[in-house]
Design a protein around this motif. Structure first.
Motif, mmCIF file in Angstrom:
data_model
loop_
_atom_site.group_PDB
_atom_site.id
_atom_site.type_symbol
_atom_site.label_atom_id
_atom_site.label_comp_id
_atom_site.label_asym_id
_atom_site.label_seq_id
_atom_site.Cartn_x
_atom_site.Cartn_y
_atom_site.Cartn_z
ATOM 1 N N LEU A 138 -24.291 45.703 82.549
ATOM 2 C CA LEU A 138 -24.765 44.394 82.083
ATOM 3 C C LEU A 138 -26.278 44.310 82.137
ATOM 4 O O LEU A 138 -26.925 43.865 81.190
ATOM 5 C CB LEU A 138 -24.165 43.286 82.952
ATOM 6 C CG LEU A 138 -22.757 42.852 82.592
ATOM 7 C CD1 LEU A 138 -22.275 41.826 83.576
ATOM 8 C CD2 LEU A 138 -22.740 42.284 81.199
ATOM 9 N N ILE A 184 -24.438 41.488 72.875
ATOM 10 C CA ILE A 184 -24.178 41.395 74.315
ATOM 11 C C ILE A 184 -22.897 40.618 74.564
ATOM 12 O O ILE A 184 -22.020 41.049 75.294
ATOM 13 C CB ILE A 184 -25.360 40.732 75.043
ATOM 14 C CG1 ILE A 184 -26.550 41.680 75.054
ATOM 15 C CG2 ILE A 184 -24.988 40.400 76.468
ATOM 16 C CD1 ILE A 184 -27.709 41.161 75.823
ATOM 17 N N PHE A 189 -19.463 35.686 71.578
ATOM 18 C CA PHE A 189 -18.982 34.387 72.036
ATOM 19 C C PHE A 189 -18.341 33.652 70.864
ATOM 20 O O PHE A 189 -18.896 33.636 69.766
ATOM 21 C CB PHE A 189 -20.179 33.605 72.587
ATOM 22 C CG PHE A 189 -19.816 32.363 73.325
ATOM 23 C CD1 PHE A 189 -18.578 32.202 73.882
ATOM 24 C CD2 PHE A 189 -20.748 31.357 73.474
ATOM 25 C CE1 PHE A 189 -18.256 31.066 74.572
ATOM 26 C CE2 PHE A 189 -20.432 30.210 74.160
ATOM 27 C CZ PHE A 189 -19.193 30.067 74.710
ATOM 28 N N SER A 190 -17.189 33.033 71.104
ATOM 29 C CA SER A 190 -16.486 32.389 69.998
ATOM 30 C C SER A 190 -17.187 31.122 69.532
ATOM 31 O O SER A 190 -16.898 30.620 68.463
ATOM 32 C CB SER A 190 -15.056 32.056 70.407
ATOM 33 O OG SER A 190 -15.070 31.146 71.463
ATOM 34 N N MET A 191 -18.114 30.588 70.337
ATOM 35 C CA MET A 191 -18.834 29.392 69.919
ATOM 36 C C MET A 191 -20.336 29.640 69.941
ATOM 37 O O MET A 191 -21.105 28.902 70.540
ATOM 38 C CB MET A 191 -18.452 28.215 70.807
ATOM 39 C CG MET A 191 -17.157 27.604 70.367
ATOM 40 S SD MET A 191 -16.482 26.510 71.575
ATOM 41 C CE MET A 191 -15.880 27.631 72.763
ATOM 42 N N LEU A 224 -22.820 26.935 68.576
ATOM 43 C CA LEU A 224 -22.955 25.811 69.504
ATOM 44 C C LEU A 224 -23.881 26.178 70.660
ATOM 45 O O LEU A 224 -24.690 25.356 71.110
ATOM 46 C CB LEU A 224 -21.568 25.458 70.032
ATOM 47 C CG LEU A 224 -21.288 24.010 70.282
ATOM 48 C CD1 LEU A 224 -21.453 23.234 69.014
ATOM 49 C CD2 LEU A 224 -19.895 23.853 70.799
ATOM 50 N N TYR A 225 -23.760 27.439 71.114
ATOM 51 C CA TYR A 225 -24.618 27.949 72.199
ATOM 52 C C TYR A 225 -26.084 27.898 71.774
ATOM 53 O O TYR A 225 -26.947 27.422 72.530
ATOM 54 C CB TYR A 225 -24.168 29.377 72.482
ATOM 55 C CG TYR A 225 -24.945 30.151 73.513
ATOM 56 C CD1 TYR A 225 -24.669 30.014 74.853
ATOM 57 C CD2 TYR A 225 -25.928 31.045 73.122
ATOM 58 C CE1 TYR A 225 -25.364 30.745 75.776
ATOM 59 C CE2 TYR A 225 -26.622 31.777 74.043
ATOM 60 C CZ TYR A 225 -26.337 31.625 75.374
ATOM 61 O OH TYR A 225 -27.035 32.349 76.284
ATOM 62 N N LEU A 285 -27.463 25.971 69.482
ATOM 63 C CA LEU A 285 -27.910 24.577 69.381
ATOM 64 C C LEU A 285 -28.168 23.987 70.754
ATOM 65 O O LEU A 285 -29.149 23.256 70.964
ATOM 66 C CB LEU A 285 -26.859 23.741 68.641
ATOM 67 C CG LEU A 285 -26.743 23.994 67.151
ATOM 68 C CD1 LEU A 285 -25.621 23.175 66.565
ATOM 69 C CD2 LEU A 285 -28.044 23.633 66.479
ATOM 70 N N THR A 286 -27.275 24.315 71.717
ATOM 71 C CA THR A 286 -27.454 23.809 73.080
ATOM 72 C C THR A 286 -28.778 24.285 73.663
ATOM 73 O O THR A 286 -29.544 23.500 74.231
ATOM 74 C CB THR A 286 -26.301 24.295 73.965
ATOM 75 O OG1 THR A 286 -25.088 23.978 73.341
ATOM 76 C CG2 THR A 286 -26.352 23.662 75.320
ATOM 77 N N PHE A 346 -17.279 29.228 64.617
ATOM 78 C CA PHE A 346 -18.591 29.116 65.234
ATOM 79 C C PHE A 346 -19.163 30.483 65.592
ATOM 80 O O PHE A 346 -20.252 30.569 66.114
ATOM 81 C CB PHE A 346 -18.505 28.286 66.520
ATOM 82 C CG PHE A 346 -18.483 26.807 66.294
ATOM 83 C CD1 PHE A 346 -19.558 26.185 65.723
ATOM 84 C CD2 PHE A 346 -17.396 26.054 66.665
ATOM 85 C CE1 PHE A 346 -19.558 24.829 65.528
ATOM 86 C CE2 PHE A 346 -17.378 24.695 66.464
ATOM 87 C CZ PHE A 346 -18.454 24.087 65.890
#
Lengths: 329, 255
Positions: free
Chosen positions: A7, A102, A105-107, A110-111, A113-114, A167
């Motif tokens: 990681l 990396i 992510f399924s969203m 949205l990540y 925008l956050t 997304f």
């Protein structure tokens, strides 16, 4: 233990090239600005001046850090950290090639925008904690612009979500296999580009740096290394939003079938890089071309001109999808 | 999926580290919640509120509710708290004077009682898990059973719930169990195919089958806009009340 090591190595393999890219985007900006103004630009450090950003960074780092006596120390140091951490975290979900990401992510949208909405705090805290009127005015202006244009940004992304039904960035890229979204959604692309110009506070909307009115905007009191953090964060978010634009509208790492290669070289990342460079160049081109807009005009333009147009598109696109019965699920 | 990602990260030393992380988050959020109400500087209070919201968002994401956690961060931290900060930074808020001004609003109390009672009645007859216990002396048992019977019959019409199987499901959540929704919703609500409103449209399906075949966000969307659409309208009503109240408070009486 090995998984942790993987990681960390993955993160380093993304962050180090990004920091190098940020360094060279600054030199690209200075060179392009010089060319449009018929100057030479920086040309003495390294060949054609490509080592100029490193000498600039060195100069800024060895400067003395001056902190105002009446400043709120914790927030004063925290604000640049928020800015740079948020703008580097955005790279965690950008697919750099098929399977080269990396976190798938399924969203992902949205990540992004956050993170871009959390980035406002870096500016607000800097202006408030420095206890200086100019810094405060700059931060209030910049964050008001960012909040207003975030609406346009997320609304124009909603149109793309309607077309792809996901997304996830990789799903969005795969949905553009047949045609890039810039072709059917050209007006939305224009709105989106205006929104990211305001979101990264670039030139038609760079009120925080209106030198004739405010000294240097929200980072007036920040000096030396903490100023470097702001500098890095600003250009990192420019490159990030360029990459997001090329993923959302220009097909990401996809390319026409003409360039199919069966060699071991992965040219998908290079394709994505070229598209990102194109958008970065457009950012700088805008800076060289357009004058700065007055503050009230910016806000009025957002709420009375751009928002009704993007709302109309949010209504129009689902109507077309339902009329032709091609709803993406 | 962040949860699986963390699962890979933490499984080299059992799952204990995830639990430890969740407990640390809980402790930090309690401390910052206390700091919100005790700090005298309003801007610092809002900074602690941001820390609290970020903790809660990460907590929800670690529990496996990624969409709700992310939208928590997006809506509260990204939009609402920014507006709070804006207002607090621009006007110098004096907490004690605002408390004194608040005393003037006592004459509006009857109206507030009326609105509260009407809202409670509305929630009683519409929300499945919402019930009041009047048996401790406020009302006689007969009246209570009549009211309860009326409410339950209305809920029965609304959701087609079998009243004998009806039990409140709040605070009984175990989100990490993938069969959670199946157990609770199917067992407690006994959904039939023919329903009162648009729910018999098979395009929506019922919430238990949706979860098996869809992502979390699809399931949430289809159940919120399909099966639980009444509750969505109710929460819209709450927002309308919350919007009208400040307009009434800020209105000048002399013109």
């Amino acid at each position: 233990m090995l998984s942790i090591l993987y990681l960390i190595l993955e993160s380093i393999a993304v962050i180090v090239p990004i920091l190098l890219v940020v360094a060279w985007v600054t030199i690209l900006e200075r060179k392009v600005l010089a060319a449009t103004q018929r100057r030479v630009g920086p040309n003495s450090v390294g060949y054609y001046g490509i080592l100029q950003p490193f000498s600039d960074a060195l100069k800024l780092i060895i400067k003395e850090t001056v902190v105002p006596g009446s400043a709120n120390k914790v927030l004063f140091y925290l604000a640049p950290l928020i800015a740079i951490i948020v703008s580097l975290l955005g790279w965690a979900i950008i697919p750099l090639g098929q399977g080269l990401v990396i976190s798938d992510f399924s969203m992902g949208v949205l990540y992004t925008l956050t993170l871009s909405s959390i980035g406002v705090y870096g500016i607000l805290f800097a202006g408030w904690s420095a206890n200086s009127k100019y810094a405060f005015l700059g931060s209030i202006r910049a964050s008001a612009t960012m909040i207003s244009y975030e609406l346009i940004l997320s609304s124009s992304i909603i149109v793309i979500i309607l077309l792809t039904g996901s997304f996830n960035y990789i799903k969005i890229i795969e949905a553009q296999q047949s045609i890039w979204f810039i072709v059917p959604l050209a007006p939305v692309f224009i709105l989106f580009f205006i929104a990211i110009l305001a979101e990264t506070s670039r030139t038609p909307f760079d009120l925080q740096e209106a030198e004739s009115e405010l000294v240097a905007g929200f980072f007036t009191e920040h000096s030396s290394i903490i100023f470097v953090f702001y500098f890095l964060a600003e250009y990192s978010s420019i490159v990030l939003f360029s990459a997001v634009t090329s993923i959302l509208f220009l097909g990401g790492y996809n390319f026409p079938e003409l360039f199919i290669n069966n060699t071991f070289l992965n040219i998908q990342s290079i394709i994505l890089g070229l598209k990102t460079c194109l958008i970065c160049f457009t950012f700088i081109w805008f800076r060289a071309t357009f004058p700065r807009v007055r503050f009230d005009q910016i806000i009025v333009f957002c709420w009375t001109a751009l928002l009704p147009v993007i709302m109309a598109f949010i209504l129009l696109v689902p109507c077309i999808l339902i009329a032709f019965d091609i709803i993406a699920v | 999926m962040v949860y699986f990602y963390l699962n890979i990260t933490f499984n080299f030393l059992n799952m204990n580290y995830l639990n430890l992380l969740i407990e640390i988050l809980t402790i930090i959020s309690i401390i910052s919640a206390l700091c919100v109400i005790t700090s005298t500087n309003p801007v610092l209070a809002i900074v602690f509120l941001i820390i609290l919201f970020i903790n809660v968002g990460i907590y929800l994401i670690l529990m496996g509710l990624q969409f709700i956690g992310l939208s928590y961060l997006l809506v509260y931290v990204g939009a609402i708290i920014v507006l709070f900060l804006f207002i607090v930074m621009m006007i110098s808020v004096d907490i004690f004077s605002s408390v004194e001004v608040g005393l003037n609003y006592y004459k509006l109390l009857p109206l507030a009682y009326l609105i509260t009672i009407l809202s409670i009645i509305l929630f009683l007859i519409t929300i499945p898990a919402f019930s009041l216990d009047f048996t401790n002396g406020v009302l006689s048992k007969e009246i209570y059973s009549i009211i309860n019977g009326f409410i339950l019959s209305f809920k029965d019409k609304l959701y087609n719930i079998n009243p004998t199987l009806f039990t409140p499901l709040l605070f009984d959540l175990n989100f990490l169990d993938s069969n959670f929704w199946v157990y609770h919703i199917v067992d407690n609500y006994n959904i039939n195919n023919e329903s009162f409103l648009i729910f018999n449209n098979s395009a929506f399906g019922n919430p238990s089958t949706l979860l098996h075949k869809n992502l979390q966000i699809n399931t949430l969307g289809e159940s919120i806009y399909g099966y639980y659409s009444i509750l969505l309208i109710l929460s819209g009503f709450l927002l309308l009340l919350a919007m009208i109240a400040p307009i009434v408070l800020a209105r000048r009486h002399n013109n």
